[in-house]
Design an enzyme around this catalytic site. Structure first.
Site, short mmCIF file in Angstrom:
data_model
loop_
_atom_site.label_atom_id
_atom_site.label_comp_id
_atom_site.label_asym_id
_atom_site.label_seq_id
_atom_site.Cartn_x
_atom_site.Cartn_y
_atom_site.Cartn_z
CB CYS B 31 -0.91 0.00 1.21
SG CYS B 31 -2.17 -1.29 1.06
CE1 TYR B 176 -2.03 -10.28 0.74
CE2 TYR B 176 -3.65 -8.53 0.53
CZ TYR B 176 -2.54 -9.08 1.16
OH TYR B 176 -1.96 -8.39 2.20
N GLY B 177 -3.78 -14.38 -0.78
CA GLY B 177 -4.15 -15.27 0.32
C GLY B 177 -3.17 -15.19 1.48
CB ALA B 178 -0.16 -13.34 2.21
CG HIS B 179 -0.52 -9.89 4.86
ND1 HIS B 179 -0.11 -9.38 3.66
CD2 HIS B 179 0.61 -10.01 5.60
CE1 HIS B 179 1.20 -9.18 3.67
NE2 HIS B 179 1.67 -9.56 4.83
NE ARG B 229 2.13 -10.36 -0.73
CZ ARG B 229 2.05 -9.07 -0.37
NH1 ARG B 229 0.91 -8.41 -0.54
NH2 ARG B 229 3.09 -8.44 0.10
CG ASP B 274 5.19 -10.44 5.50
OD1 ASP B 274 6.25 -10.93 5.08
OD2 ASP B 274 4.37 -9.84 4.76
#
Lengths: 735, 735
Positions: B31, B176-179, B229, B274
């Protein structure tokens, strides 16, 4: 109906300098999250108030120069032609309804952190803000002590902004000196430590403000009316401004330069002392200070105090305390409040409940505002919702709504306004659902206005359309009964319940031993149902809003020994609603023990095991599969108690909806085209958002996919369009 | 200079599905505060990275649908044609430099609070977010448990967004599959409590993600490369995803559907695991987890770990742990990092210091980001600043800069880059000013990179222009000496000091008895100077950032008994820099006693008097002039200690500037045209903003009023311009 002539005084025009306000209703400046970057939102939100009878409608705080940048919080700006164009949309709309448009000239000093522009503000002395310019971080932002060049430059910024306001078409410019902003920092010895002719004596501290008014007047002449918003008492005794000292002296000194006074009390760090939440402050709560003002001035005076009640408005104007009713929150809850008084429709007023959820969105920053009572607030432009006008029904499909809480009752109201046949069913003997419980919490009695408005409106609507029905005190409906009911559309609004086994946002699992079927373990729902509570109460809290501090207060006042173990700040969200400071004082005063950063490991009869959430060591290393990367938490400790109250999370009461959805094959033969789920039954949320959701479905029920929100107009810069006609949007390095 | 051939592997192209990345430098999604509403800022910021050699440049998290709305935090969106137009500006710019453009498809579930759209998100089960979607308020936002219709609808939202990304011109789409976002909520048993074929076993929990990838692949075919991700270990053992279990299994299972893996560790609530701050995590800190990935896949792998050092990059790629260097923060600190390696200019790299101030702005929400090292970050478009290009000097006026801290040294660097003759003078024997002290605090050693970069650059620049000088270890200059010096322009950058008498943001007055000239009372500056500290240390804290917890750590580690009395959260701002959680663990582990909501009333030898800031009663009433509206605070208590450290506020060291300004009449005869003040000497601020201020003056020194910032290009919607060509901006009620 016709206006009650007793209210005539509220509809008597009044001269304000060269302008005339058509009545005594004045929307004081208040933020709404539109800023100047959402001009449509700002125009429509303010314009509807002019349509609804507010004789003057102001911008929110409007920054005079990039050196005053309140980002992360959203405010209006009058920096350049782009801002003027965007503000003119509001001015024109307000004028089209015969009202005056006002612009509040805002310079925050270090209370505006400049996180977009990266500028430094000027002030009488150097200090860092007592306000949490970044949430949780008071003291973060510093200013620069202005020398005379800088001081003159700042005054010129006010003059230039006033001229831009005039050229935009505003009727009033308001030099904002309340809430510890702008010239108040010069008047207030709390900030002003100067030793030159701008500091020290009252006359010296008042000099900056007076000179600024003089310079603006000289520039704008009588083209516009000049107002100043002034806190006449900063509420910290002789170290600040007191009504009996500098407050009244300043009113007297500055009056010759002004056409109107807009007065209140307090500062920015605790501006809940002005925008008082109903939990702590009732209507007219500023009058012990404000009642002295008119001794010191012959200029008209606007005053505030969450005036939602026409009788109280009449009283305060008739008795000469103020001349004009100023309002922010009541004008948000009901933009048509003056018009409803004028039309003799007092019982149609949608009364502000004083929850300050509107303010919470400005406080947290970067977010458009909302209103618990008025679901259309902020939605006027982007969704095209008018608070008082509804699209007629587009079909004859009748509707069964199961659950008359905030979502269900609001949905029923909107659908009935549109002319649909609606049956509203609830197991309680009142509409309002969960609001009935919440309004019994200490200080939250006025939240019941949310229910009362809908009850009055629904009763009127049922009289108009005899096919509509409200069935209260009913046995809970089963899926079979709903399928048999004969409605074309079914809306499930069955709300949510607090977890009975301690499911929480940290583990997403129950807490071992936490079981509200046991006598010593309670949920808030069971508290409301009257389940017995022992002497030593342990509140296990994972919720960030009002429930934990409210129940702590309730039981402490009833003589229990109360401890709250909380993983997050106790009532952290209440910092955003301006309830936080006095709630903390109250918690302290009642001797409630608060254990912060504390989670619950286990519940047993007579005791709970707690642990510090940071007790697991700061070192992280890979130890292989099945191993935690940190050491075990070593901080577990037992605490004795008689009763445990679990405020851990909420869960939707959605079994009825899920059963109906699973039996979709049976809908057609039963004449059902749709089954919807709204409000907390879809997902738990705050009352404002549940109300919004019911309202939304009522508006959108004929759309292609009414379960899901229809797209709205967005106000975002489009690449390649001009901000200013003479500006090239292409990239160019400064080379 | 030419590239060292050892680095050739980092410049070897690699196939990613149907696309080819030209080297091994990949700006992972991060971001920046631009969102899609500041398209110019986004375009320029990302485009310069492509110019600087990043072979692939991604958007930030880009919401796929209004049901995923992260407001108050700013993210990109790919909801409609308006967003596509705005994102295309970035894509075209990135392509113009030969790099690939990637779009990260983001669906936050309840971690995205929906405060703009007012939507509810869907997920495998119902839960409330463990993340503080509103600062301070974890648990605030709930989702809705998706049934199969809803689940399919959500997958279709991904497909539709992927198609829009393709049509915008992106080369890569990244699911997006992180965080803890999107499909990770389905894989992770921490969230997924389903009992149908989408929950329970690994295969069931992976189903949603795999189906989503399959559906996207079917829709986009090989037109774009498909990336995901993925957090391969959520760091809470068997209750989440572990590398040795579901992590590697998922890599193996999903690989056939993918062209590239973008891997990391952790979740959103503690995403500092991370994006690790240098205080706790060093370069490559994720490798104990990441080194296993390539066992399970033949597809290329991007990995992160704050890679700023080319040697470490070489090592991790050569050893086959990852194929491509992923970076967010190092690419912000130096957008030209790859190019500098390629050109053999390793010592010109502007190294990320790991302070996470960039992240702090996203965390708090609503604010554009900044960088401590790179003053041009976020300024590329609006101010036209290129990090590596400078406008040549517009005059021959030479410049004396007094003070070589962050502001002075950066200003000198920019002015020398432009070709001005600059003399930089400082009393210390090093450049860096205050940074030299801060970098001695525990864990902050890498903050010295800020000084090191400027030192290296200044030494090089002086070699290029022999008329420039750096004079260190000098006696402090007087105003007379400066007037006599012979420079045309004088810049005062003398920094700030901590208050020696306890002036603070709550009272704006000294604390009685607080006097750092006494042996038992210290300021942080005196701590750095080595003033003696006793066994029992009492830190009086009014500052929201790192100083209090850092000094507490320092003295606790050195064997002192440390208590911190703090009016605000201890290191509250560190929650925004992701240092908060581990700092709290460390404070707990070191046995430091923290007294929250506590202010200091008095200091005496051997003791301090403290009080609870909420001890003054919640009831407010008007009691007359000279009377406080609340009762007296009754919570004052004495606490014994040997040493008091005052961390109460900072004050500009501006006497030199003020004297010169007062002697303006003498400038002309001394050949001085301007005297400026920058950085903390104008107003105390964080290092990033002091650096920015020095940079700004260096760029703007020939402008009309260089002391004050020049206006910048604003990206705000202009009323009356079209968002979409078929959209009418006028108001229309939904009637």
């Amino acid at each position: 109906m016709a206006k009650d002539p007793r209210f005539n005084i509220l509809f008597t025009p009044l001269k304000i300098g060269s302008k005339t306000i058509r009545n005594r209703f004045y929307q004081v400046p208040h933020c709404n999250g539109a800023g100047t970057n959402s001009p449509g939102m700002n125009m429509a939100h303010r314009g509807i108030k002019a349509e609804g009878g507010w004789g003057a409608v102001n911008t929110e705080q409007c920054s005079i120069h990039p050196e005053c940048d309140d980002t992360l919080r959203i405010t209006a700006r009058i920096w350049d032609k782009g801002d003027m164009r965007n503000l003119k949309a509001m001015v024109d709309h307000v004028h089209s309804h015969g009202s005056l448009a006002g612009c509040e000239l805002f310079y925050g000093g270090p209370h505006a952190p400049g996180l977009e522009t990266r500028t430094i503000s000027r002030g009488p002395s150097q200090y860092n803000s007592d306000f949490a310019t970044v949430p949780g971080c008071p003291g973060f932002t510093y200013n620069h002590e202005a020398d005379k060049d800088e001081l003159n430059r700042l005054q010129q910024q006010y003059v230039d902004a006033a001229l831009r306001a005039r050229d935009t078409g505003f009727d009033l410019v308001n030099v904002y000196g309340a809430h510890a902003y702008g010239p108040m920092q010069w008047l207030n010895p709390y900030y002003n430590k100067r030793t030159d002719e701008y500091g020290g004596s009252f006359a010296n501290r008042a000099r900056f403000w007076i000179e600024t008014l003089e310079k603006i007047r000289k520039a704008v002449k009588d083209d516009i009316a000049l107002v100043t918003r002034c806190a006449v008492d900063t509420l910290y005794g002789g170290k600040g401004v007191e009504i009996g000292e500098d407050g009244l002296k300043f009113i007297e000194l500055a009056s010759p330069y002004l056409d109107l006074w807009d007065v209140n009390i307090g500062d920015i760090t605790e501006w809940g002392e002005d925008a008082g939440p109903s939990r702590f402050y009732q209507i007219g709560h500023e009058n012990d200070w404000i009642r002295h003002i008119k001794q010191a001035t012959t200029k008209p005076v606007v005053g505030v105090g969450r005036y939602y009640d026409p009788e109280k408005m009449l009283q305060v104007v008739s008795s000469g305390i103020i001349d004009i009713i100023g309002a922010a929150r009541p004008s948000i809850a009901d933009p048509w409040l003056p018009r409803k008084i004028e039309e003799g429709r007092i019982d149609d007023i949608r009364t502000c409940i004083g929850c300050n959820v509107c303010i919470s969105r400005w406080e947290m920053g970067g977010v458009p505002f909302i209103c618990t009572q008025n679901a259309t607030a902020g939605e006027e432009y982007r969704r095209g919702w008018h608070p008082e006008k509804f699209e007629p029904a587009k079909s004859t499909k009748d509707v069964l709504i199961v659950g008359a809480g905030p979502a269900g009752s609001e949905c029923a109201r909107v659908l009935m306004e549109r002319g649909y046949v609606v049956h509203l069913v609830d197991a309680r003997d009142k509409i309002g659902g969960y609001v009935n419980d919440v309004a019994t919490l200490p200080g939250l009695g006025e939240w019941s206005f949310h229910r009362d408005y809908r009850q009055t409106q629904l009763e009127k609507l049922i009289k108009k359309n005899k096919q509509c029905q409200i069935a209260l005190g009913q046995k809970r409906m089963t899926a079979d009964e709903i399928l048999d009911y004969g409605a074309s559309r079914v809306i499930i609004a069955t709300g949510s319940k607090w977890s009975t086994n301690g499911v929480n946002h940290r583990t997403h699992e129950p807490i071992p031993g936490a079981d509200a079927s046991l006598p010593h373990v309670l949920t808030p729902d069971q508290v409301f149902e009257g389940k017995k509570v022992g002497k030593r109460v342990m509140i296990i809290n994972y919720d960030p809003y009002y429930m934990a501090p409210s129940l702590a207060e309730r039981f402490a006042r009833a003589g229990h020994d109360v401890t709250v173990a909380t993983v997050c700040g106790l009532g952290a969200y209440m910092d955003y609603t301006l309830e936080g400071a006095n709630m903390q004082r109250l918690i302290h005063e009642l001797g409630i023990k608060v254990m912060g950063e504390t989670a619950c490991s286990k519940v047993e009869p007579g005791r709970v095991q707690l642990h510090n959430i940071w007790g697991d060591g700061y070192k992280r290393e890979f130890k292989g599969t099945g191993q935690l990367p940190r050491r075990e938490n070593t901080s577990h400790e037992w605490h004795e108690c008689d009763t445990v109250i679990l405020i851990t999370s909420r869960r939707s009461e959605d079994s009825l909806y899920r059963e109906l959805k699973a039996r979709k094959a049976e809908w057609e033969k039963n004449g059902i085209s749709d089954v919807f789920v709204i409000g907390d039954a879809e997902a738990p949320r705050i009352i404002a958002d549940a109300t919004f959701d019911g309202h939304r479905l009522g508006r959108e029920i004929e759309d292609a996919d009414p379960q899901h929100q229809k797209p709205f107009k967005r106000e975002q810069r489009a690449w390649g369009t001009a901000y200013n006609p003479d500006e090239n949007p292409e990239l160019e390095w400064r080379l």
